[in-house]
Design an enzyme around this catalytic site. Structure first.
Site, PDB file in Angstrom:
ATOM      1  N   ASN A 233       0.791  -1.383   0.141  1.00 36.99           N
ATOM      2  CA  ASN A 233       0.117   0.034   0.012  1.00 36.99           C
ATOM      3  C   ASN A 233       0.953   1.172   0.021  1.00 36.99           C
ATOM      4  OD1 ASN A 233      -1.890  -1.845   0.312  1.00 36.99           O
ATOM      5  ND2 ASN A 233      -2.630  -1.029   2.285  1.00 36.99           N
TER       6      ASN A 233
ATOM      7  N   THR B  75       3.929   1.790  -0.607  1.00 34.50           N
ATOM      8  CA  THR B  75       4.880   1.983  -1.721  1.00 34.50           C
ATOM      9  C   THR B  75       4.235   2.319  -2.883  1.00 34.50           C
ATOM     10  OG1 THR B  75       6.095  -0.029  -0.918  1.00 34.50           O
ATOM     11  CG2 THR B  75       6.530   0.427  -3.208  1.00 34.50           C
TER      12      THR B  75
ATOM     13  N   THR C   8       1.804  -8.254  -1.863  1.00 36.83           N
ATOM     14  CA  THR C   8       1.362  -8.655  -0.625  1.00 36.83           C
ATOM     15  C   THR C   8       1.360 -10.038  -0.082  1.00 36.83           C
ATOM     16  OG1 THR C   8      -0.484  -8.328   1.059  1.00 36.83           O
ATOM     17  CG2 THR C   8      -0.973  -8.077  -1.197  1.00 36.83           C
ATOM     18  N   ILE C   9       1.882 -10.355   1.070  1.00 45.37           N
ATOM     19  CA  ILE C   9       1.862 -11.655   1.361  1.00 45.37           C
ATOM     20  C   ILE C   9       0.439 -11.842   1.796  1.00 45.37           C
ATOM     21  CG2 ILE C   9       2.327 -11.334   3.992  1.00 45.37           C
ATOM     22  CD1 ILE C   9       4.591 -13.451   3.554  1.00 45.37           C
ATOM     23  N   ASP C  10      -0.279 -11.274   2.163  1.00 45.54           N
ATOM     24  CA  ASP C  10      -1.723 -11.396   2.597  1.00 45.54           C
ATOM     25  C   ASP C  10      -2.753 -11.946   1.690  1.00 45.54           C
ATOM     26  OD1 ASP C  10      -0.851 -10.607   5.274  1.00 45.54           O
ATOM     27  OD2 ASP C  10      -1.384  -8.507   5.285  1.00 45.54           O
TER      28      ASP C  10
ATOM     29  N   GLU D  98      -2.536 -11.692  13.043  1.00 48.45           N
ATOM     30  CA  GLU D  98      -1.787 -10.482  13.678  1.00 48.45           C
ATOM     31  C   GLU D  98      -2.893  -9.319  14.067  1.00 48.45           C
ATOM     32  OE1 GLU D  98       1.563  -9.223  11.872  1.00 48.45           O
ATOM     33  OE2 GLU D  98       1.911  -7.570  13.105  1.00 48.45           O
TER      34      GLU D  98
HETATM   35  N1  LIG Z   1       1.463   8.073   1.363  1.00 46.21           N
HETATM   36  C1  LIG Z   1       2.804   7.725   0.985  1.00 46.21           C
HETATM   37  N2  LIG Z   1       3.335   8.843   0.017  1.00 46.21           N
HETATM   38  C2  LIG Z   1       4.546   8.386  -0.456  1.00 46.21           C
HETATM   39  N3  LIG Z   1       5.230   7.487   0.205  1.00 46.21           N
HETATM   40  C3  LIG Z   1       4.860   6.469   1.336  1.00 46.21           C
HETATM   41  C4  LIG Z   1       3.332   6.826   1.494  1.00 46.21           C
HETATM   42  N4  LIG Z   1       3.162   5.862   2.336  1.00 46.21           N
HETATM   43  C5  LIG Z   1       4.315   5.022   2.335  1.00 46.21           C
HETATM   44  N5  LIG Z   1       5.351   5.644   1.807  1.00 46.21           N
HETATM   45  C6  LIG Z   1       6.355   5.010   1.473  1.00 46.21           C
HETATM   46  O1  LIG Z   1       6.447   3.704   0.880  1.00 46.21           O
HETATM   47  C7  LIG Z   1       7.211   2.684   1.421  1.00 46.21           C
HETATM   48  C8  LIG Z   1       6.897   1.643   2.063  1.00 46.21           C
HETATM   49  O2  LIG Z   1       5.724   1.571   2.572  1.00 46.21           O
HETATM   50  P1  LIG Z   1       5.391   0.859   3.965  1.00 46.21           P
HETATM   51  O3  LIG Z   1       4.162   1.059   4.462  1.00 46.21           O
HETATM   52  O4  LIG Z   1       6.440   0.543   4.976  1.00 46.21           O
HETATM   53  O5  LIG Z   1       4.997  -0.518   3.266  1.00 46.21           O
HETATM   54  P2  LIG Z   1       3.870  -1.188   2.085  1.00 46.21           P
HETATM   55  O6  LIG Z   1       4.294  -0.743   0.761  1.00 46.21           O
HETATM   56  O7  LIG Z   1       4.332  -2.843   2.223  1.00 46.21           O
HETATM   57  O8  LIG Z   1       2.761  -0.813   2.669  1.00 46.21           O
HETATM   58  C9  LIG Z   1       8.086   3.449   2.453  1.00 46.21           C
HETATM   59  O9  LIG Z   1       9.501   3.590   2.102  1.00 46.21           O
HETATM   60  C10 LIG Z   1       7.422   4.676   2.680  1.00 46.21           C
HETATM   61  O10 LIG Z   1       8.002   5.696   3.241  1.00 46.21           O
HETATM   62  O1  LIG Z   2       6.144  -6.765  10.918  1.00 42.71           O
HETATM   63  P1  LIG Z   2       5.933  -6.011   9.695  1.00 42.71           P
HETATM   64  O2  LIG Z   2       7.274  -5.936   9.033  1.00 42.71           O
HETATM   65  O3  LIG Z   2       5.478  -4.702  10.074  1.00 42.71           O
HETATM   66  O4  LIG Z   2       4.992  -6.786   8.877  1.00 42.71           O
HETATM   67  C1  LIG Z   2       3.840  -7.367   9.248  1.00 42.71           C
HETATM   68  C2  LIG Z   2       2.649  -7.074   8.710  1.00 42.71           C
HETATM   69  O5  LIG Z   2       2.939  -7.064   7.152  1.00 42.71           O
HETATM   70  C3  LIG Z   2       2.253  -8.055   6.731  1.00 42.71           C
HETATM   71  O6  LIG Z   2       3.019  -9.382   6.500  1.00 42.71           O
HETATM   72  C4  LIG Z   2       1.745  -7.653   5.224  1.00 42.71           C
HETATM   73  O7  LIG Z   2       2.784  -7.054   4.369  1.00 42.71           O
HETATM   74  P2  LIG Z   2       2.465  -6.977   2.906  1.00 42.71           P
HETATM   75  O8  LIG Z   2       1.299  -6.845   2.695  1.00 42.71           O
HETATM   76  O9  LIG Z   2       3.516  -5.752   2.476  1.00 42.71           O
HETATM   77  O10 LIG Z   2       3.376  -8.313   2.420  1.00 42.71           O
HETATM   78  C5  LIG Z   2       1.009  -8.113   7.475  1.00 42.71           C
HETATM   79  O11 LIG Z   2       0.367  -9.370   7.251  1.00 42.71           O
HETATM   80  C6  LIG Z   2       1.666  -8.124   8.779  1.00 42.71           C
HETATM   81  O12 LIG Z   2       0.650  -7.904   9.792  1.00 42.71           O
END
Ligand SMILES: Nc1ncnc2c1ncn2[C@@H]1O[C@H](COP(=O)(O)OP(=O)(O)O)[C@@H](O)[C@H]1O
Ligand SMILES: O=P(O)(O)OC[C@H]1O[C@](O)(COP(=O)(O)O)[C@@H](O)[C@@H]1O
Length: 445
Positions: free
Chosen positions: A274, A276, A302-304, A403
């Site tokens: 999300n 990213t 997403t692993i989910d 979780e």
């Molecule tokens: N609203 C946003 N706008 C721009 N970059 C974002 C936003 N939300 C998250 N990011 C950036 O995207 C990257 C991944 O976000 P994160 O929430 O950690 O993982 P995921 O992509 O799995 O949801 C991080 O480097 C974060 O700073």
């Molecule tokens: O412990 P972290 O790194 O915050 O990640 C845990 C969370 O990320 C997830 O694995 C999901 O991550 P993704 O959807 O990015 O794969 C969730 O199921 C879990 O709750």
């Protein structure tokens, strides 16, 4: 049910395929569920879209005889694929350099061998579509029915078909492609990196780099680009993790765009979830604002497995397989102990697909708790009461909790990670503590 309408607008041009086909389940059972993470994401996009686009968010008026046509037009607009020519109308197309024809000598004796002429192209036509719904529900009361209107009218829902097009808009020799993996780890990241590199090479792209440690790699001077080629990625799918590394948090969008400009990157492949993709969307808009000829391609990770438009997301199967190992260990321990209870906490912040699938396929779980379904721990209908029953009747029990399950029962941590995601309370530990209090009269940690 006047409010049963689509609540999101796709303003993420890089990722129209991430969004659910419709959140407008007429089924009240589904409506009562808390939104999935995908829905949350959709909410964010919808919010942004209201500022930039005035269309697409109006409620469907089912009394309008043309509602179905309007609904489909609206969908068409939301799922329209963005194209480089939206910004550069004069960008000249060139014939694709990608060819799916057998790249080995053709066997003339093989019946139906590929002819040498252009008979079989292997390209996707821009108007190709993939139907999303294949079940016709005759009534909202049918099991699992997802209806748009009270009559459960059949509305064709489709997405564009992915694949190579006959015309391309980047000359391979002028491309500098970058790949970045962000967020948390997920099995299969290396497979995706590998395939992107190999496919780019088939197109004839030679300048391919990896950005180390997610978006942070764009700002940290000490992190240098990783040159990528078929030779480098040949065996990376055999290892877990990400060849490039991942991270949360990092630089702002403007800094990332500056970095893209400085490095001369004109194709950015972003692998992540999300956050990213929110980032990828923002990068795309920033490049668009600066009129940079940069394509930003989002690869949903997403692993989910909670992206409603996809049959399955990469990494999910591996997670379910591994989860079953944990469940099996917990089962053996619980089964071997006198009145043993095993508690397994699995991934799944906002969705319980891993927990449910692993529980079902293991056949060893008695209680599966997921974020989508509220539950009580205490009371006659509570989990503890059922555990008591299980101990009395079976002698042992296994609980599997995602979780994000039961977060309403836990004290909020008020903490966030580097990307701003809320840190959840530990449902596994909470269940363990409450089990000890109930069955043993004391708490253990
Ligand atoms: N609203 C946003 N706008 C721009 N970059 C974002 C936003 N939300 C998250 N990011 C950036 O995207 C990257 C991944 O976000 P994160 O929430 O950690 O993982 P995921 O992509 O799995 O949801 C991080 O480097 C974060 O700073
Ligand atoms: O412990 P972290 O790194 O915050 O990640 C845990 C969370 O990320 C997830 O694995 C999901 O991550 P993704 O959807 O990015 O794969 C969730 O199921 C879990 O709750």
């Amino acid at each position: 049910m006047g409010s049963t309408t689509h609540v999101m607008t796709n303003t993420n041009p890089t990722l129209p395929h991430l969004l659910p086909s419709s959140r407008s389940h007429f089924n009240s059972r589904l409506l009562s569920l808390p939104p999935t993470r995908v829905a949350n994401k959709v909410g964010v996009f919808a919010e942004r879209s209201n500022k930039s686009r005035s269309t697409s968010t109006a409620a469907v008026d089912f009394s309008d005889p043309d509602w179905k046509i309007k609904f489909q037009e609206d969908r068409e607009a939301r799922f329209r694929l963005p194209h480089l020519t939206d910004i550069f109308p004069d960008a000249p197309p060139i014939p694709s350099t990608f060819c799916l024809k057998m790249r080995t000598p053709i066997d003339r004796d093989f019946p139906g061998h590929y002819s040498l002429d252009e008979e079989w192209h292997g390209y996707i036509n821009n108007n190709d579509r993939v139907l999303l719904k294949t079940i016709y529900y005759s009534s909202p009361t049918s099991a699992g029915a997802e209806c748009i209107d009270p009559d459960c009218t059949w509305v064709e829902q489709w997405v564009h078909r992915a694949g190579p097009r006959e015309k391309i808009y980047f000359k391979p020799e002028e491309v500098k492609a970058a790949i970045v993996t962000c967020g948390g780890l997920c099995p299969g990241l290396n497979d995706v990196i590998r395939q992107i590199v190999i496919t780019l090479e088939i197109y004839g792209v030679k300048n391919i780099v990896g950005i180390p440690f997610g978006y942070r790699g764009f700002s940290d001077e000490e992190m240098t680009e990783v040159p990528l080629s078929r030779k480098v990625v040949q065996n990376i799918h055999l290892s877990g993790g990400s060849l490039l590394g991942v991270s949360r948090g990092g630089p702002g969008v403007s800094d990332i765009a500056n970095s893209l400009e400085k490095r001369g990157i004109n194709m950015l492949f972003v692998l992540g979830g999300n956050g990213t993709h929110a980032g990828a969307n923002a990068i795309h808009h920033e490049c668009r604002k600066r009129r940079l000829k940069v394509s930003v391609i989002g690869v949903p990770k997403t692993i989910d497995n909670d992206i409603l438009l996809m049959d399955k997301t990469f990494g999910f199967d591996t997670a379910v397989e591994e989860a079953q190992r944990a469940i099996n260990s917990a089962y053996i321990e619980a089964h071997s102990a006198y009145h043993g209870i095993g508690v397994v906490k699995l991934m799944g912040r906002s969705s319980g697909f891993i927990a449910m699938q692993a529980s079902l396929s293991s056949g060893q779980v008695d209680i599966c708790l997921i974020p989508e379904v509220p539950f009580n721990l205490h009371g006659p209908q509570g989990v503890l009461s059922h555990l008591k029953y299980l101990l009395e009747t079976k002698g042992s029990a296994v609980v599997c909790a995602a979780e994000g399950a039961g977060q309403n029962l836990l004290q909020k941590t008020n903490a966030t990670d580097a990307s701003g995601n809320v840190v959840f309370g530990d449902i596994g530990v909470y269940i363990q503590q409450e089990v000890c209090v109930m069955f043993m009269g004391h708490t253990i940690m």
